[in-house]
Scaffold this active site. Structure first.
Site, PDB file in Angstrom:
ATOM      1  N   LYS A  32     -14.746  -3.919   4.653  1.00 45.86           N
ATOM      2  CA  LYS A  32     -14.566  -4.604   3.367  1.00 45.86           C
ATOM      3  C   LYS A  32     -14.247  -6.051   3.700  1.00 45.86           C
ATOM      4  CE  LYS A  32     -11.547  -4.787  -0.714  1.00 45.86           C
ATOM      5  NZ  LYS A  32     -10.329  -4.218  -1.365  1.00 45.86           N
TER       6      LYS A  32
ATOM      7  N   THR B 280      -4.255  -2.160  -1.752  1.00 44.36           N
ATOM      8  CA  THR B 280      -3.498  -3.270  -2.323  1.00 44.36           C
ATOM      9  C   THR B 280      -3.436  -3.160  -3.835  1.00 44.36           C
ATOM     10  OG1 THR B 280      -4.357  -4.654  -0.543  1.00 44.36           O
ATOM     11  CG2 THR B 280      -3.250  -5.774  -2.352  1.00 44.36           C
ATOM     12  N   THR B 281      -4.577  -2.833  -4.467  1.00 44.35           N
ATOM     13  CA  THR B 281      -4.612  -2.694  -5.925  1.00 44.35           C
ATOM     14  C   THR B 281      -3.748  -1.533  -6.385  1.00 44.35           C
ATOM     15  OG1 THR B 281      -6.854  -3.576  -5.878  1.00 44.35           O
ATOM     16  CG2 THR B 281      -6.162  -2.529  -7.912  1.00 44.35           C
TER      17      THR B 281
ATOM     18  N   ILE C 211     -16.342  -3.102  -2.991  1.00 43.41           N
ATOM     19  CA  ILE C 211     -15.075  -2.405  -3.234  1.00 43.41           C
ATOM     20  C   ILE C 211     -14.346  -3.253  -4.259  1.00 43.41           C
ATOM     21  CG2 ILE C 211     -12.930  -1.527  -2.257  1.00 43.41           C
ATOM     22  CD1 ILE C 211     -14.392  -1.094   0.367  1.00 43.41           C
TER      23      ILE C 211
ATOM     24  N   ARG D   5      -4.388 -12.601   2.454  1.00 49.48           N
ATOM     25  CA  ARG D   5      -3.179 -11.782   2.414  1.00 49.48           C
ATOM     26  C   ARG D   5      -2.575 -11.546   3.790  1.00 49.48           C
ATOM     27  NH1 ARG D   5      -2.153  -8.960  -2.333  1.00 49.48           N
ATOM     28  NH2 ARG D   5      -3.774  -9.064  -3.916  1.00 49.48           N
TER      29      ARG D   5
ATOM     30  N   TYR E 138       1.400 -10.367   8.883  1.00 47.43           N
ATOM     31  CA  TYR E 138       2.727 -10.912   9.186  1.00 47.43           C
ATOM     32  C   TYR E 138       3.008 -11.094  10.671  1.00 47.43           C
ATOM     33  CZ  TYR E 138       7.668 -12.053   8.844  1.00 47.43           C
ATOM     34  OH  TYR E 138       8.866 -12.691   8.945  1.00 47.43           O
TER      35      TYR E 138
ATOM     36  N   TYR F 205     -10.716  -3.601   6.735  1.00 53.92           N
ATOM     37  CA  TYR F 205     -10.447  -4.428   5.553  1.00 53.92           C
ATOM     38  C   TYR F 205      -9.970  -5.799   6.014  1.00 53.92           C
ATOM     39  CZ  TYR F 205      -8.218  -5.724   1.052  1.00 53.92           C
ATOM     40  OH  TYR F 205      -7.838  -6.359  -0.101  1.00 53.92           O
TER      41      TYR F 205
END
Length: 293
Positions: free
Chosen positions: A163, A46-47, A204, A140, A109, A135
């Site tokens: 994570k 994502t980052t 992380i 999100r 989604y 993750y």
């Protein structure tokens, strides 16, 4: 596979035309390994602005990072998405390129059931020999990976870690319930020390782009039993942990950390739309934050 205690979710440098800046990517990898003491790097997470990277860009980033790191740290490829078949395809392509592990996000989604999430990760795990970090980031993805589902997945041999961004409570339950080989990482910088206290293995991180050394010292101090020093460092770093995401208004990751890196002389460039750079007020705040380091 030991991914270490401090893993940096690396930004993707872009040039003024919005293309990947390979020269700056090379410099950034060196900087994160040598100066900020990252044990592993997550590429195209994502980052790293994975939603706006093409498949070809991601695969080239994986190849480039493996070659540049040259075994100085582990390279973890972000190959998860909400399409199981596509995640398998990207995973297998990443494996061919020599990455050390995978980061797989909970499908977003389409809001699968817990059984659907389990089968999604099971299918990807069965398609590769690489070690997998799950993750869970419900802010999100909407769908949250439950404790029970995570513990089921932890029994799959190559699913080795998670994570966790849901809560310290969930970290506590996972550490208590998982086999001793399964590792839990915090995905929230400000929760790094609290989660270590309940048994997490490491972090992380986003903030480790700019404060990796004191974060490493905080972790080491805690592990060596110097709780007072670990707490002092946590308190010292806390404004940075929160400021990169919340001040003076909530900022989408990685807008703030990219701007902070620019202030420190790293030409990582702008974010891609639909993300935008910090506004004037936010920029001034980040300047003050960086100047305090």
């Amino acid at each position: 596979m030991d991914f270490g205690r401090l893993i940096t979710a690396m930004v993707t440098p872009f040039d003024k035309q919005g293309r990947i800046n390979w020269n700056e990517t090379s410099k950034l990898i060196d900087y994160l390994i040598e100066e900020q003491q990252s044990d592993s790097l997550v590429i195209a997470g994502t980052t790293g602005e994975s939603p706006t990277l093409s498949d070809d860009e991601k695969l080239e980033l994986f190849r480039f990072a493996v070659e540049k790191a040259n075994n100085r740290c582990k390279i973890i490829a972000g190959t998860g998405c909400n399409n199981t078949a596509h995640s398998i395809h990207m995973t297998q392509e990443a494996e061919k390129l020599g990455v050390d592990g995978l980061l797989l996000v909970v499908p977003y989604y389409n809001r699968p059931s817990q059984e659907g999430v389990f089968r999604h990760f099971e299918a990807i795990a069965n398609s590769t020999e690489l070690p997998i970090i799950l993750y869970n980031v419900p802010s999100r993805t909407v769908t949250s990976l439950s404790v029970d589902t995570t513990l089921r997945l932890a029994e799959i041999p190559n699913i080795v870690a998670t994570k966790e961004c849901a809560s310290v409570d969930q970290v506590t339950q996972l550490v208590a319930g998982a086999n001793e080989k399964f590792r839990v990482y915090s995905g929230d910088d400000s929760a790094a020390l609290p989660t270590l206290a309940v048994g997490a293995y490491g972090i992380i991180s986003v903030a480790s782009h700019i404060i990796g050394v004191p974060m490493k010292k905080m972790i080491t101090s805690y592990l060596e039993g110097d709780i007072k020093e670990a707490a002092r460092l946590h308190q010292q770093l806390f404004p940075v942990f929160k400021g990169l995401f919340e001040s003076p208004s909530p900022l989408p990751n990685p807008s703030a950390v990219k701007y902070a890196l620019e202030l420190l002389g790293h030409q990582v460039g702008d974010v891609r739309l639909p993300l935008i750079s910090p506004n004037e007020e936010e920029s001034e705040f980040i300047k003050k934050l960086v100047s305090s380091l």
